[in-house]
Design an enzyme around this catalytic site. Structure first.
Site, short mmCIF file in Angstrom:
data_model
loop_
_atom_site.label_atom_id
_atom_site.label_comp_id
_atom_site.label_asym_id
_atom_site.label_seq_id
_atom_site.Cartn_x
_atom_site.Cartn_y
_atom_site.Cartn_z
N ASP A 173 -1.75 8.36 2.42
CA ASP A 173 -2.57 8.55 3.62
C ASP A 173 -1.71 8.91 4.82
O ASP A 173 -2.08 9.74 5.64
CB ASP A 173 -3.39 7.28 3.90
CG ASP A 173 -4.33 6.92 2.76
OD1 ASP A 173 -4.90 7.85 2.16
OD2 ASP A 173 -4.48 5.72 2.47
N HIS A 200 -7.46 1.82 1.35
CA HIS A 200 -7.02 3.07 0.71
C HIS A 200 -8.19 3.75 0.00
O HIS A 200 -8.06 4.25 -1.10
CB HIS A 200 -5.89 2.77 -0.28
CG HIS A 200 -5.26 3.99 -0.90
ND1 HIS A 200 -4.73 5.01 -0.14
CD2 HIS A 200 -5.08 4.34 -2.20
CE1 HIS A 200 -4.25 5.94 -0.94
NE2 HIS A 200 -4.45 5.58 -2.20
#
Length: 344
Positions: A173, A200
């Site tokens: 990310d 996530h």
């Protein structure tokens, strides 16, 4: 020259053993290669199932020809084998175990069904780590990370082991957020550092663009779309691959970035990287900036006090979603435990 161009890892040298479980897979192969290029790593084990499309032995043979000081071995196990029965050689003396394993979510599949399947896969591996390398850091790339990591960490703690050792890999990310800001601003990639917090998956992913000087040049009205672009980046890769694959190469790069920080810390030089760990607080587990040290997780950063209004709103919205997913993992752990490690 190739090693100089590609190597993510600085000196000094230390002798580290790493095992990549799922090392012959789409993420595992490039991850193994990048790990083998770390000058601290002197031994790498490529661990996978005998039914893997590419044999683990073949991946190990291929990587072993790269002229680094890393010795590369393999371990191929039957899909029904218990890792505690077959993984002793692969895991003993490991400093870091990376686990890009598990099944992808199928169309229409219930999240709980996926959680049950992948928690069982992770359980098999993590239980063996508890037996053969309890001092190793175990970095999980097993979806859904928001639930699997709490499940495995609670089982690890229940076995009397340190919660500093189990982490979820969320650095992809950060990698994506930083690349997207570079593309929008032209700022040097090396100067862009964006913490991505929360979880996530989907809306639990929260890039803190307010904490990056380069991102402050992006008009405020463009931030929500940029935020969504980071959340949906994995879906974009699947679409671009026409459903024939997912984010494997970028995930391997991000996993190697996490490995770099962990190995640096284990070697005595503290290093920071975003990861998903047990922090306590409203959600119990949370992705944040983590400092890794000789024992694994050394400390982590609290949320900045100067979040933007957009980030504050997103934070409040993601907490109940993340908590529900964390609780699902904790519930899994409550219903099982590792076998008596002393008797295994």
């Amino acid at each position: 020259w190739l090693r100089s161009a590609l190597c993510l890892f600085p000196l000094p040298l230390f002798d580290m053993k790493v095992c990549v479980v799922g090392g012959a897979g789409g993420i595992g192969q490039p991850l193994c290669m990048l790990v083998a290029m770390d000058p601290r790593v002197t031994e790498l084990c490529v661990y996978d199932l005998t039914i893997s499309a590419v044999p683990a032995e073949g991946v190990a043979a291929d990587i072993s020809h790269i002229n680094t000081r890393c010795k590369v071995t393999s371990c191929a196990v039957d899909k029904d084998a218990k890792a505690v029965d077959v993984a002793e050689t692969a895991l003993t003396n490991c400093n870091l175990v990376l686990v890009p394993a598990g099944m992808p979510r199928k169309p229409g599949q219930d999240r709980k069904d996926l959680l049950d399947i992948n928690c069982k896969i992770a359980f098999n591996v993590v239980q063996a780590c508890a037996k053969f390398c309890p001092e190793a850091v175990v970095a999980l790339i097993v979806n859904p990370v928001n639930s699997v990591v709490p499940a495995m960490n609670e089982l690890w703690i229940k076995a009397g082991l340190s919660e500093k050792k189990i982490v979820g890999v969320t650095s992809l990310d950060c990698v994506r957020a930083e690349k997207f800001v570079h593309e929008m601003t032209g700022a040097p990639v090396d100067a862009i550092n964006i913490p991505v917090v929360g979880g996530h998956a989907g809306t639990t992913i929260l890039p803190l663009f307010s904490q990056c000087p380069a991102a402050k040049n992006i008009p405020a009205e463009q931030i929500p779309d940029l935020d969504k672009k980071v959340q949906d980046a994995g879906t974009a890769v699947v679409a671009a691959k026409n459903g024939k694959g997912s984010a494997t190469l970028s995930m391997a790069y991000a996993g190697a970035r996490l490995a770099k920080a962990v190995l640096s810390g284990l070697s005595g030089t503290p290093a920071k990287e975003c990861a998903y760990i047990k922090t306590g607080g409203d959600t119990t587990y949370f992705a944040t900036v983590v400092e890794f040290g000789p024992k694994g997780v050394n400390s982590w950063e609290d949320l900045p006090t100067d979040l933007s209004d957009h980030e504050k709103q997103r934070m409040e919205a993601l907490k109940p979603i993340l908590k529900e997913e964390v609780d699902a993992g904790i519930d899994f752990a409550a219903g099982t435990q590792f076998e008596d490690l002393a008797k295994l």
